[in-house]
Design an enzyme around this catalytic site. Structure first.
Site, short mmCIF file in Angstrom:
data_model
loop_
_atom_site.label_atom_id
_atom_site.label_comp_id
_atom_site.label_asym_id
_atom_site.label_seq_id
_atom_site.Cartn_x
_atom_site.Cartn_y
_atom_site.Cartn_z
CG HIS A 73 -8.81 -1.03 -2.93
ND1 HIS A 73 -9.41 -1.98 -2.12
CD2 HIS A 73 -9.81 -0.19 -3.32
CE1 HIS A 73 -10.71 -1.73 -2.02
NE2 HIS A 73 -10.98 -0.66 -2.74
CE LYS A 133 -4.95 -5.99 -4.03
NZ LYS A 133 -6.22 -5.38 -4.43
CE1 TYR A 187 -4.16 -1.89 1.02
CE2 TYR A 187 -2.49 -3.33 1.96
CZ TYR A 187 -3.79 -3.12 1.54
OH TYR A 187 -4.72 -4.11 1.64
#
EC number: 4.6.1.16
Length: 385
Positions: free
Chosen positions: A295, A339, A287
């Site tokens: 997120h 991601k 993060y």
């Protein structure tokens, strides 16, 4: 519609400003600036003294003091509540549930539980209907009759839960007043049974880098030295069935604690907030500021590599063999949740270079190195240009 959007932005701005105030310090240390004479200033460092207990069975450090838990979570997002998803908020959720029961409202957790129960009931009804229709078709095929089934298989769009039988009449005013008095008294009697769990990597980072955490031994209830903590964190990953009475003789440079801590220390020192990535089949999530603000942008997968291939003949439990199918599966999972997958190659030094005596202290970390490789999923239909 514009007024609704404007109100949502206002609420989001207030919540963001509140989070910026609560989580203003990225590390447990607080630096204060005080002015002295002649325009000179000096910095005062406030170092908290948190305390935790080492639990080798769960491979974690338990911080039971609520103040220490709040400090470690709000200043760097260290640890996880054992009764919560991340932030230790069990007590506040219990208080909100009691208050909602007093006012006759329903909490968000109760709504989620109700939806899950309805989804489970729908799947059971659909499975029973499919089984009944299959049994009826098999019976018709055996007897040679025409299938005229009246069984309707429910779908997600048409299925509705069965109505429950109405309960008894509403309570009287005196009964509701007595219940409110009892529940209001119970709000102050709720005992906080949650504690903050720190992984060995998080705990040793707080001890070695900030000296803001002291770990107590569960056997002696006394503080453990840095040497004892370093040995205990390594031995908890070993096979206890063949453990030698002297743990230092069993230390290896490919110990999972060492490999994971090298990666954890590397990214923490670069300013990233690191949390567990077991939910997305990876080791860590990175993060920019913390899980409260946004997120995770990157998913980290640790790949141990041996400097001397002869040391890979008897690896310690915890090292993995990576295959292309397994890597493609993990990449697909993290691509669906937006991601970027990063392969973190931690080079394990040769056992001839790093002896058992050197592994008994954190000085051996100087012989480890980290390399990163970014993995992106190739989609032919989108990447033709």
């Amino acid at each position: 519609m514009s007024r609704h959007r404007r109100s949502e932005g206002k609420k989001g701005g207030i919540r963001r400003a509140e989070n910026n105030k609560i989580y203003a310090h990225p590390i447990p240390l607080v630096f204060l600036q005080s002015y002295v004479a002649l325009g000179l200033s000096r910095h005062i460092v406030l170092n908290p003294c948190c305390e935790g207990y080492w639990d080798p069975l769960t491979r974690s450090v338990w911080v039971t003091n609520p103040k220490d838990s709040a400090i470690l979570w709000q200043r760097g997002f260290f640890g996880k509540g054992n009764l919560s998803r991340s932030e230790p908020s069990w007590l506040s959720r219990q208080v909100n549930a009691r208050k909602a029961a007093l006012s006759g409202k329903v909490t968000s957790e109760e709504i989620t539980t109700k939806r899950r129960e309805q989804r489970k009931r729908f799947k059971m009804d659909r499975a029973n209907a499919i089984a009944a229709a299959a049994a009826e078709a098999e019976e018709a095929f055996r007897t040679g009759k025409t299938v005229t089934s009246s069984i309707i298989i429910p779908s997600g769009a048409t299925w509705k839960p069965a109505e429950k039988t109405p309960e008894k009449g509403p309570p009287t005013i005196s009964q509701s007043n007595n219940r409110q008095e009892e529940d209001s008294g119970d709000l102050n009697s709720i005992v906080d049974v949650e504690h903050l769990q720190l992984t060995p990597q998080e705990a040793f980072f707080l001890i070695w880098c900030f000296d803001c955490l002291s770990i107590m031994s569960p056997q002696t209830d006394e503080g453990m030295s840095l040497q004892e903590i370093w040995i205990a964190f390594q031995t908890c990953y070993m096979d206890q069935r063949g453990l030698n009475p002297e743990p230092a003789l069993q230390l290896r440079p490919d110990n999972p604690f060492l490999v994971n801590y090298v990666a954890y220390h590397h990214y923490r020192s670069l300013g990233w907030t690191i949390k567990s990535g077991v939910k997305f089949c990876v080791d860590y999530l990175l993060y920019k500021r913390g899980p409260v603000f946004d997120h995770a942008e990157f998913a980290l997968l640790i790949c141990p590599t041996y400097e001397d291939l002869a040391d890979s003949d008897s690896p310690t439990r915890g090292t993995r063999d990576i295959s292309w199918s397994w890597l493609s599966t993990i990449n697909r999972v993290n691509s669906q949740v937006m991601k970027t997958l990063i392969l973190c190659y931690v080079t394990i030094p040769s056992s001839a270079l790093v002896t058992t005596e050197m592994l008994g202290s954190p000085k051996c970390l100087a012989y480890y190195s980290v390399r990163e490789v970014t993995v992106r999923r190739f989609i032919p239909a989108r990447m033709r240009d």
